[in-house]
Structure formats: C-alpha cells, structure tokens
Design an enzyme around this catalytic site. Structure first.
Site, PDB file in Angstrom:
ATOM      1  N   ARG A  46       0.852  -1.194   0.000  1.00  0.00           N
ATOM      2  CA  ARG A  46       0.000   0.000   0.000  1.00  0.00           C
ATOM      3  C   ARG A  46       0.888   1.243   0.000  1.00  0.00           C
ATOM      4  O   ARG A  46       0.607   2.235  -0.652  1.00  0.00           O
ATOM      5  CB  ARG A  46      -0.959   0.000   1.205  1.00  0.00           C
ATOM      6  CG  ARG A  46      -1.696   1.321   1.376  1.00  0.00           C
ATOM      7  CD  ARG A  46      -2.968   1.231   2.229  1.00  0.00           C
ATOM      8  NE  ARG A  46      -2.873   0.354   3.368  1.00  0.00           N
ATOM      9  CZ  ARG A  46      -2.181   0.616   4.493  1.00  0.00           C
ATOM     10  NH1 ARG A  46      -1.538   1.758   4.641  1.00  0.00           N
ATOM     11  NH2 ARG A  46      -2.153  -0.260   5.479  1.00  0.00           N
ATOM     12  N   TYR A  98     -16.131  16.497 -15.645  1.00  0.00           N
ATOM     13  CA  TYR A  98     -16.593  15.109 -15.664  1.00  0.00           C
ATOM     14  C   TYR A  98     -17.677  14.932 -14.581  1.00  0.00           C
ATOM     15  O   TYR A  98     -17.529  15.427 -13.467  1.00  0.00           O
ATOM     16  CB  TYR A  98     -15.387  14.183 -15.421  1.00  0.00           C
ATOM     17  CG  TYR A  98     -15.791  12.770 -15.125  1.00  0.00           C
ATOM     18  CD1 TYR A  98     -16.598  12.058 -16.017  1.00  0.00           C
ATOM     19  CD2 TYR A  98     -15.398  12.146 -13.953  1.00  0.00           C
ATOM     20  CE1 TYR A  98     -16.988  10.761 -15.735  1.00  0.00           C
ATOM     21  CE2 TYR A  98     -15.773  10.846 -13.665  1.00  0.00           C
ATOM     22  CZ  TYR A  98     -16.578  10.162 -14.558  1.00  0.00           C
ATOM     23  OH  TYR A  98     -16.973   8.891 -14.273  1.00  0.00           O
ATOM     24  N   ASP A 172      -6.985  18.827 -14.504  1.00  0.00           N
ATOM     25  CA  ASP A 172      -7.275  17.460 -14.920  1.00  0.00           C
ATOM     26  C   ASP A 172      -6.895  17.375 -16.402  1.00  0.00           C
ATOM     27  O   ASP A 172      -7.581  17.914 -17.264  1.00  0.00           O
ATOM     28  CB  ASP A 172      -8.769  17.158 -14.692  1.00  0.00           C
ATOM     29  CG  ASP A 172      -9.144  15.727 -15.091  1.00  0.00           C
ATOM     30  OD1 ASP A 172      -8.428  15.121 -15.911  1.00  0.00           O
ATOM     31  OD2 ASP A 172     -10.164  15.232 -14.594  1.00  0.00           O
ATOM     32  N   LYS A 197      -7.869   6.285 -19.228  1.00  0.00           N
ATOM     33  CA  LYS A 197      -8.194   6.799 -20.559  1.00  0.00           C
ATOM     34  C   LYS A 197      -6.980   6.669 -21.495  1.00  0.00           C
ATOM     35  O   LYS A 197      -6.482   5.591 -21.694  1.00  0.00           O
ATOM     36  CB  LYS A 197      -8.707   8.228 -20.422  1.00  0.00           C
ATOM     37  CG  LYS A 197      -9.817   8.369 -19.360  1.00  0.00           C
ATOM     38  CD  LYS A 197     -11.014   7.541 -19.732  1.00  0.00           C
ATOM     39  CE  LYS A 197     -12.171   7.457 -18.742  1.00  0.00           C
ATOM     40  NZ  LYS A 197     -12.116   7.904 -17.420  1.00  0.00           N
TER      41      LYS A 197
HETATM   42  C1  LIG Z   1     -11.827  14.108 -17.358  1.00  0.00           C
HETATM   43  C2  LIG Z   1     -11.985  12.965 -16.405  1.00  0.00           C
HETATM   44  N1  LIG Z   1     -11.456  13.048 -15.172  1.00  0.00           N
HETATM   45  C3  LIG Z   1     -11.566  12.047 -14.278  1.00  0.00           C
HETATM   46  C4  LIG Z   1     -12.275  10.903 -14.570  1.00  0.00           C
HETATM   47  C5  LIG Z   1     -12.417   9.838 -13.538  1.00  0.00           C
HETATM   48  O1  LIG Z   1     -11.554   8.790 -13.792  1.00  0.00           O
HETATM   49  P1  LIG Z   1     -11.782   7.287 -13.343  1.00  0.00           P
HETATM   50  O2  LIG Z   1     -12.978   6.784 -14.099  1.00  0.00           O
HETATM   51  O3  LIG Z   1     -10.511   6.597 -13.689  1.00  0.00           O
HETATM   52  O4  LIG Z   1     -12.057   7.298 -11.869  1.00  0.00           O
HETATM   53  C6  LIG Z   1     -12.837  10.760 -15.831  1.00  0.00           C
HETATM   54  C7  LIG Z   1     -13.584   9.537 -16.166  1.00  0.00           C
HETATM   55  O5  LIG Z   1     -14.280   9.471 -17.165  1.00  0.00           O
HETATM   56  C8  LIG Z   1     -12.693  11.825 -16.773  1.00  0.00           C
HETATM   57  O6  LIG Z   1     -13.238  11.753 -18.002  1.00  0.00           O
END
Ligand SMILES: Cc1ncc(COP(=O)(O)O)c(C=O)c1O
Length: 379
Positions: A46, A98, A172, A197
């Site tokens: 961890r 998101y 992000d 992604k």
């Molecule tokens: C721009 C963006 N940030 C964060 C996330 C969250 O990521 P995760 O699904 O790996 O938790 C997503 C998921 O679609 C996303 O599109």
C-alpha cells in the site's frame, strides 16, 4: 530527453535481479526485511511497490514534474488532491467537468464542509470575479468533458498565484494527456489524470495519478495515498506503463482521425453544433492551437433532432461501441446526459440531452466515417 524517449524509458530500468528489460509485475503485498525496520526501500505494497514506482516516475517525467503518485482510479486521485483542503475552504471549478468529479464535489465533499463555485473557466473575468479570500484550490479541466471547452491555463495560474489566498491550481489533463499539453509548464501546481483513458490507452485498466513539483505537496499527498489506501495494484500499474510507451503515436492518430471526422461532421445536415478544439468553429480555437499540440481524439456534437436523434445515433453505430469511458484504441460513442454525466441531471451544470460524445479510436478513418454516416442517415 524527448517525450517519445521518456515515455518508453523514464522511471524504468532493467530489473536488477533478473535483467528483465520490461518492468516486472511485482505481485507481492510485502517485502523481506534484513533486520527489524531495515528494508530495501519497500515494506508494504500500500505504501510502495516497484511496479507502481516505475509508473509514478514515468508519469512525472512526461508531465515535466518532480513527483508522481498513482491511485486506484482518476476519482481516487481527485479525492486525494481535495483532501489537501480543510472544511470551510472554497474551491473554484470550471462549470463543465466530468460528471463523477461533480458528484464527488457536491455529494461527498460539500457535505464534508468544502464550498464550490462553478464558472465558465474560459472567461477570465468570470473566473477572477469568483475568486474569494478563502479560495484554496482552482480546479480546471481543459479540454472539458463533455463540451470540449478550452481554458487558458497560464492566464488562470497567473491570476490564482497573485490572489491573496494563493490557491493551488490543479488541472485534470485526462483529455489532452501530457503529449498534447503540459500544464506544469504553464504554471499549474498539480496535474491529475484518469490513467484509465489515453495513458492506459486500451480500455483494460482503471487508474489515476497526481503529479507535481512541490515536494511539500508530495509529502502530504504520499501520506494520503498510504493513509487512505486507494492504490492501484501492480498489474494495473504495468498495464498503464505499457500503454504509455505508445502514447505519442496513438495521440497523433487519434487526433488525425478526429480532425477528419470533425471536418466532415461540421458540414453534415443532421449536426446542429460541433465541438472540437482545433476546428475553426471552436470559440477558443486559437488558444487550443497555442496550448495543445493537436486537437486530441474527442469530438462532441449536438444533433438537430435533439435527444431522440442523439440516442438513435448512439444506438445504431456498428463500429463505434456504445459505452462510457474514452481514450482506448477502439472508437466509442455515448450520450453524456444519460450516461457519463447522469450525475449532473437537474443541476446548474446539466448537459444537453441532445449531445453525443465520440472517443475517436485508431481504426481507419474511412471505416469510422462510413459508420457515422449510416447512423446519421437514420435521423
Ligand atoms: C476528465 C476525467 N477526469 C476524471 C475521470 C475519472 O476517472 P476514473 O474513471 O478513472 O475514476 C474521468 C472519467 O471518465 C474523466 O473523463
């Protein structure tokens, strides 16, 4: 070294015990100690794991950061960053984020005592007016999910850094990836990723990461990573590490395919509005061209037939798979209002139900266009 070289080598070296060229999947929870409290750098998985450490080093190098920390998902990475704040603190966020980020902010962190204001981050005057003395963090997504809005990271970081509360600027960078856009160089304090992604790139892993430069932030985030424990397993780290090796190549083809499809969709009689950062119709096209190496692989569009047309198109493509997520080698289609962004329903940042989002994959662009065309013919 250049990006392509770093993506293959950074954070990695042949395994000292076997010479294995590829980073082994250290599928172990614990490590032999040579004496009580005398370990060889790892004590419990961890806290740290060699496969994870390789990934963390690689992602830091790609973003031009000093440290990287890997998490079990993009949401776990986001949550760790927000835990740097204390109840009563204010967060300024873009008003197109998101859906899961919005849900975390509103349904987990607001009840916990954080306050959030959402603004159109592409409007600097609006962002400036919303900064408060107690603003401790500015959360930016660019391009945004799902509207592909683009905001000026450097200008917003400059604004935030002279503000009395000196809020952290967090980007992000999931949609752009460090191949297209490097927020740390533009003044961001931290960069967050859903490695699920483009970084993973093959729709076979869920993961997240935070990178940054300030080693005080590193210590606080590494503490949270270990104390909260939302860490990725070694197999997941290996998959992301492998995906990253081809990131530059993949992003070039994702963008080439998407740019071609965006041009064709913009002229299609069923499309009311097209959103693609490099397309001439995009309101921040000039900024996107300055800030991003190419337009990326995501396209959104509103159909003239509104919600029924959006649903029908999404359900009748054959090659574009109807599915959430994005950034894999295969093309995906979805209706954000009913799928990835359902958590924003009836909120001030609710998404148009007639919006369709495409994650353009690496198939041949002619096959992709033929598929979209036949689906659009149905509306
Ligand atoms: C721009 C963006 N940030 C964060 C996330 C969250 O990521 P995760 O699904 O790996 O938790 C997503 C998921 O679609 C996303 O599109």
């Amino acid at each position: 070294m250049k990006f392509e070289t770093l993506s293959i080598h950074a954070g990695q070296r042949p395994d000292p015990s076997s010479g294995a060229v590829m980073t082994p999947i250290y599928q172990t929870s614990t490590y032999l100690q040579d004496g009580v409290g005398r370990h060889r750098g790892y004590e419990y998985s961890r806290t740290g794991n060699p496969t994870r450490a390789a990934l963390e080093g690689c992602l830091a190098a790609l973003e031009g950061a000093a440290f990287g920390l890997a998490f079990a998902s993009g949401m776990a990475a986001t949550d760790a960053v927000l835990r740097l704040l204390s109840p009563g603190d204010h967060v300024l966020a873009g008003n197109d984020v998101y859906g899961g980020t919005y849900r975390l902010f509103e349904r987990v962190l607001r009840p916990y005592g954080l306050d959030f204001t959402y603004v159109d981050a592409s409007d600097l005057a609006q962002a400036t007016a919303a900064l408060r003395p107690d603003t401790r963090l500015v959360w930016l997504e660019t391009p945004t999910n799902p509207l592909l809005g683009v905001c000026d990271i450097a200008a917003l970081a400059d604004l935030a850094h002279v503000h009395p509360g000196r809020p952290l600027v967090v980007v992000d960078n999931t949609f752009a990836t460090p191949y297209l856009q490097r927020p740390m160089e533009l003044g961001a304090d931290l960069v967050v990723h859903s490695t699920t992604k483009y970084l993973g790139g093959h729709s076979d892993v869920v993961g997240g990461a935070v990178v940054g430069k300030d080693m005080d932030l590193q210590a606080r985030l590494a503490f949270l990573q270990n104390a909260v424990g939302a860490v990725p397993g070694p197999m997941d780290c290996f998959l992301v590490l492998r995906g990253v090796k081809t990131l530059a190549l993949r992003m070039e083809r994702h963008a080439a395919n998407a740019a071609t499809l965006a041009d064709r969709l913009a002229g299609h009689p069923s499309v009311a509005r097209l959103m693609y950062p490099y397309h001439p119709s995009h309101p921040q096209q000039a900024l996107a061209r300055r800030q991003m190496r190419n337009g990326g692989g995501m396209i959104s569009m509103v159909l003239k037939g509104r919600e029924p047309a959006a649903r029908r198109v999404a359900e009748t493509t054959r090659l574009f798979a109807l599915a959430e997520s994005l950034g894999g080698v295969e093309s995906l289609i979805e209706v954000p209002a009913a799928m990835t962004h359902a958590s924003t329903m009836n909120s001030p940042i609710a998404v148009d139900p007639g919006l369709v989002r495409l994650s353009v994959g690496l198939e041949h662009v002619d096959d992709l266009w033929e598929d979209l065309e036949q689906a659009l013919r149905g509306v």
